[in-house]
Design an enzyme around this catalytic site. Structure first.
Site, PDB file in Angstrom:
ATOM      1  N   ARG A  70      -5.714  37.596  14.796  1.00 45.96           N
ATOM      2  CA  ARG A  70      -5.387  38.297  13.537  1.00 45.96           C
ATOM      3  C   ARG A  70      -3.904  38.661  13.489  1.00 45.96           C
ATOM      4  NH1 ARG A  70      -9.428  43.088  13.030  1.00 45.96           N
ATOM      5  NH2 ARG A  70      -8.264  43.468  11.114  1.00 45.96           N
ATOM      6  N   ASN A 102      -5.930  49.098   5.467  1.00 44.86           N
ATOM      7  CA  ASN A 102      -5.453  47.876   6.108  1.00 44.86           C
ATOM      8  C   ASN A 102      -4.612  48.189   7.343  1.00 44.86           C
ATOM      9  OD1 ASN A 102      -6.711  46.639   3.997  1.00 44.86           O
ATOM     10  ND2 ASN A 102      -4.831  46.299   2.821  1.00 44.86           N
ATOM     11  N   HIS A 119      -6.688  53.463   9.175  1.00 48.31           N
ATOM     12  CA  HIS A 119      -7.351  52.746  10.279  1.00 48.31           C
ATOM     13  C   HIS A 119      -6.372  52.212  11.308  1.00 48.31           C
ATOM     14  CE1 HIS A 119     -10.763  51.921   7.162  1.00 48.31           C
ATOM     15  NE2 HIS A 119     -10.807  53.144   7.649  1.00 48.31           N
ATOM     16  N   CYS A 147      -2.473  48.780  31.235  1.00 47.53           N
ATOM     17  CA  CYS A 147      -1.562  49.885  30.919  1.00 47.53           C
ATOM     18  C   CYS A 147      -0.619  50.100  32.099  1.00 47.53           C
ATOM     19  CB  CYS A 147      -2.394  51.147  30.671  1.00 47.53           C
ATOM     20  SG  CYS A 147      -1.443  52.656  30.679  1.00 47.53           S
ATOM     21  N   GLY A 187      -8.771  46.366  -4.116  1.00 44.76           N
ATOM     22  CA  GLY A 187      -9.106  45.375  -3.089  1.00 44.76           C
ATOM     23  C   GLY A 187      -9.946  45.927  -1.955  1.00 44.76           C
ATOM     24  N   THR A 188     -10.917  46.774  -2.315  1.00 44.95           N
ATOM     25  CA  THR A 188     -11.802  47.275  -1.259  1.00 44.95           C
ATOM     26  C   THR A 188     -13.248  47.211  -1.723  1.00 44.95           C
ATOM     27  OG1 THR A 188     -12.361  49.160   0.165  1.00 44.95           O
ATOM     28  CG2 THR A 188     -11.437  49.678  -1.996  1.00 44.95           C
ATOM     29  N   ASN A 213     -10.519  44.998  -8.452  1.00 43.97           N
ATOM     30  CA  ASN A 213     -11.226  44.298  -7.392  1.00 43.97           C
ATOM     31  C   ASN A 213     -11.761  42.969  -7.918  1.00 43.97           C
ATOM     32  OD1 ASN A 213     -11.852  44.919  -4.502  1.00 43.97           O
ATOM     33  ND2 ASN A 213     -13.893  44.276  -5.166  1.00 43.97           N
TER      34      ASN A 213
END
Ligand code: BV8
Length: 249
Positions: A70, A102, A119, A147, A187-188, A213
């Site tokens: 992604r 997004n 998010h 890490c 757009g959701t 949408n």
């Protein structure tokens, strides 16, 4: 598409605009939405199953590679006219807040200023154990990488299903949704909580709520205006109708 004149008047005279965006606003930048069928290797996986702490615990390599795939798509993507239209609206109105679900960073790349990333962001990393940001790590042979502080796994700095959102970001988003006079839901699929409740809070606050949408959503019948179509074509129409001199594309 004919934009209702009442919507344009409200936008031109608005004191406080709040906007909620979802994956659909990035679709025309080449970033697949969350519910589009995934392609290739990922076709057999559901994002909602992969974007969870359990998936990362059970199969950290698979989840890491999904995010790498992604990330590759996002780095090749550019903002589209829908993102740019929101930058123009932010410049024109007195008080503007952009709440996005997004994780692709395209709003910031477009030039939006007041952004609340509900998010997280796929281009940021954190330690899966210490939950602290990680800016550098050796991308050696181990996948996911480790890490540098504690040896735990590195993970994307995004909010997975079942994880809490950042409290301060969420508080600011509720405040914006509950105090605006004009709210856009763009757009959701209006399914993921708590984001999906924000347009309803705007209605409670007697705001005009406009949905843009491609398809019907559970929210469509509650919106003041539900405009069916692509955000990349409808938003420039709205901006052109409100401020004819401002369209740059
Ligand atoms: C939480 C980051 C406390 C990762 C994502 C209440 C009731 C039921 C369930 C819950 C609830 N409260 C909490 C939950 C659980 C869960 C949830 O909501 N489940 C739902 C699905 C039932 N929520 C959570 O876990 C949240 N945490 O609340 O913590 C808690 C925890 C547990 C239980 C209670 C409370 C955390 C949610 C965050 C998950 N992380 N992303 C990553 O990206 O990898 S969400 C993910 O979905 C993306 O961010 C995405 O943006 C988001 C929502 O999807 P959309 O953006 O809407 O995208 P989608 O593909 O669905 O739709 C796109 C739309 O665009 C479509 O309608 C399409 O028609 C349209 N479109 C396409 N092209 C265009 C277009 N529109 C216009 N123009 C176009 N060109």
């Amino acid at each position: 598409m004919e934009i209702p004149s009442h919507l344009i008047e409200q936008l031109r005279g608005s004191k406080r605009v709040a906007v909620l965006t979802g994956a659909g606003i990035s679709a025309e930048s080449g970033v697949p939405t969350f519910r589009d069928a995934q392609t290739g290797l990922w076709a057999k996986y559901s994002p909602q199953e992969l974007a969870t702490p359990k998936a990362f615990k059970d199969n950290p390599r698979l989840v890491w590679e999904w995010y790498e795939w992604r990330r590759e798509l996002v780095t090749r993507a550019n903002p589209n006219p829908a993102h740019i239209s929101l930058v123009i609206i932010e410049e024109k109105v007195e008080n503007f807040t952009l709440i996005t679900q997004n994780v692709d960073g395209l709003h910031k790349m477009a030039g939006s200023q007041k952004i609340l990333e509900l998010h997280g962001n796929i281009m940021r990393y954190k330690c899966a154990d210490e939950n602290i940001p990680i800016r550098e790590f050796s991308a050696g042979s181990e996948v996911p990488p480790r890490c540098p502080n504690c040896g735990g796994y590195v993970r994307p700095d995004v909010v997975w299903f079942g994880e809490n959102l950042d409290e301060s970001v969420l508080k600011a988003a509720w405040e914006a949704a509950g105090s605006c006079d004009l709210f856009f839901s763009i757009g959701t699929s209006a399914l993921v909580q708590p984001a999906a409740s924000m347009p309803y809070l705007a209605i409670e606050n007697r705001a005009m709520v406009v949905e843009i949408n491609l398809t019907e959503t559970p929210f469509s019948t509650s919106a003041t205006y539900s405009l069916k179509g692509s955000a990349a074509s409808i938003l420039p129409e709205i901006v052109k109708a409100a401020w004819p001199e401002s369209i740059k594309f």
